[in-house]
Enzyme design. Structure first.
Site, PDB file in Angstrom:
ATOM      1  N   TYR A 126       0.883  -1.189   0.000  1.00  0.00           N
ATOM      2  CA  TYR A 126       0.000   0.000   0.000  1.00  0.00           C
ATOM      3  C   TYR A 126       0.911   1.226   0.000  1.00  0.00           C
ATOM      4  O   TYR A 126       1.628   1.454   0.981  1.00  0.00           O
ATOM      5  CB  TYR A 126      -0.876   0.024   1.254  1.00  0.00           C
ATOM      6  N   PRO A 157     -12.911  -2.245  -2.891  1.00  0.00           N
ATOM      7  CA  PRO A 157     -11.857  -3.280  -2.906  1.00  0.00           C
ATOM      8  C   PRO A 157     -10.692  -2.952  -1.960  1.00  0.00           C
ATOM      9  O   PRO A 157      -9.726  -3.680  -1.886  1.00  0.00           O
ATOM     10  CB  PRO A 157     -11.390  -3.300  -4.359  1.00  0.00           C
TER      11      PRO A 157
END
Ligand code: APR
Length: 387
Positions: A197, A289
């Site tokens: 991320y 998502p």
């Protein structure tokens, strides 16, 4: 029993029902090849694997699924990793491409006597208040048709016939998160041994392994950006920039075999039952998502509904059906809350005004807590993998 949709929700539901000797037909508007090759999700929570194992549906994922238990958060200044299998309840994901799971579920459902009508599009669910609801369909040859059953399970997604057939009183909670992702599938090996991320001033970037030679990337872009707006080179350069390639090494590049633009939206319908019509999966509620919850919620809801339908049809006990909506909504809202938290962590305004600066300082503080606080890490692990 009539099930609309051959996705994770409809197929897990159908498999459990046929195992209980309940006659079940799945109506699916697409072809078998399409549903078995459509690349969607791929991160199965431990609870999802337990459900699939409980019903003998985990053979493929046991053989080819890959355990996964690490997240890596990258900012412009540094990075840190969380091995969530050593945190919280100590659970991990299994990476198993959804198209492989769907193929396993179709094969087993048909082998156990289930019926799937591919190319059959449900148009409307009628008489859901009665004892014999009817599904009006457009058959594969274009002719109109009707299917009847004691119950109908709407597992046909957010745009399906089940949602269109709900009465006006149904409440739709919804939120547009104001974030758009360019979803990419690259024919390239994963660049990290973790879910990546990247929280960057230019926007979010994400990295999620799918197989040893296919990797999913997400690139935050301006709302309204067409999927083909950027060249492959510009996409890879931007991914490298946001993922800190200059510090942590370049990403493994390869042809982009699939592109899609995803506006992060969430919604939840309430109740999830209208007479003999029940909703499960994306038909029940759409989740962003950002925390890989969609397919896991779909499987959980499918088992809850299958158990309730079995009690009603085999033992004449309607209690499970009466409780279905409330039980699902508890899980759905817990997943929505975590997904919302993740969206707030990974995305922030780009302005230099006080509000934007405040919001982005909060995000940095959340990341710092996630990096240093064991209590916060345990909370994260339980919600990230849990359903
Ligand atoms: N008639 C028949 N079939 C339909 C209709 C219709 N009118 N409309 C949609 N379908 C089919 C679609 O072709 C699809 O195969 O319903 C199926 C719905 O499957 P999914 O979209 O995968 O939904 P679901 O089973 O709820 O799984 C939801 O899985 O795809 C992942 O993460 C994703 O959150 C999503 C989760």
């Amino acid at each position: 029993m009539v099930v609309l949709g051959a996705g994770p929700a409809g197929l897990v539901l159908g498999n459990i029902l046929v195992d209980q000797g309940i006659d079940c037909v799945v109506l699916e508007r697409s072809t078998r090849t399409h549903v078995q090759t459509r690349a969607r999700a791929g991160f199965l929570a431990a609870h999802t694997v337990r459900i699939l194992e409980r019903h003998g549906l985990a053979e493929g994922l046991r053989r080819r699924g890959q355990p996964h238990s690490t997240c890596e958060f990258r900012t412009e200044d540094d990075r840190f990793r969380l091995d969530y299998s050593g945190l919280g309840r100590g659970e991990r994901h299994t990476v198993y491409p959804q198209q492989d799971l769907v193929t396993d579920l179709v094969t087993r459902f048909l082998a156990r006597g289930g019926q799937i009508r591919f190319g059959t599009e449900a148009v409307a669910v009628c008489d859901a208040d009665g004892e014999r609801p009817t599904v009006a369909v457009r058959e594969a040859d274009g002719r109109p048709g009707r299917w009847r059953g004691r119950y109908v399970a709407g597992c046909d997604g957010q745009h399906g016939a089940a949602r269109r057939s709900l009465p006006p009183g149904t409440v739709r909670h919804h939120r547009d998160h104001g974030v758009t992702w360019l979803g990419l599938l690259a024919e390239a090996p994963p660049s990290l041994d973790a879910v990546g991320y990247a929280v960057h001033g230019r926007g979010f970037a994400g990295h999620m392994a799918r197989t040893s030679d296919v990797t999913r990337y997400y690139l935050q872009c301006e709302p309204g950006t067409p999927a083909d707006a950027w060249s492959e080179e510009r996409i890879w350069d931007e991914l490298d920039l946001r993922m800190g390639a200059d510090k942590y090494g370049p990403l493994h590049r390869g042809p982009l075999i699939q592109r899609s633009v995803v506006d992060l939206r969430s919604d939840v319908l309430e109740p999830l039952r209208h007479g003999a019509l029940f909703l499960a999966g994306d038909a029940a509620g759409l989740i962003s998502p950002s925390a890989a919850k969609g397919a896991n919620l779909a499987v959980l809801e499918a088992e809850l509904l299958a158990d309730a339908l079995t009690d009603a049809l085999r033992a004449g006990d309607p209690a499970g059906l009466d409780a279905y909506s409330a039980r699902c909504l508890t899980h759905i809202w817990r997943a929505q809350e975590f997904s919302h938290w993740m969206i707030g962590l990974l995305h922030g305004p780009s302005g230099a005004d006080g509000e934007s600066l405040f919001h982005n300082s909060l995000r940095r503080s959340r990341l710092a807590s996630l990096r240093t606080s064991r209590a916060q890490q345990d909370w994260f692990a339980d919600h990230y993998v849990g359903v």
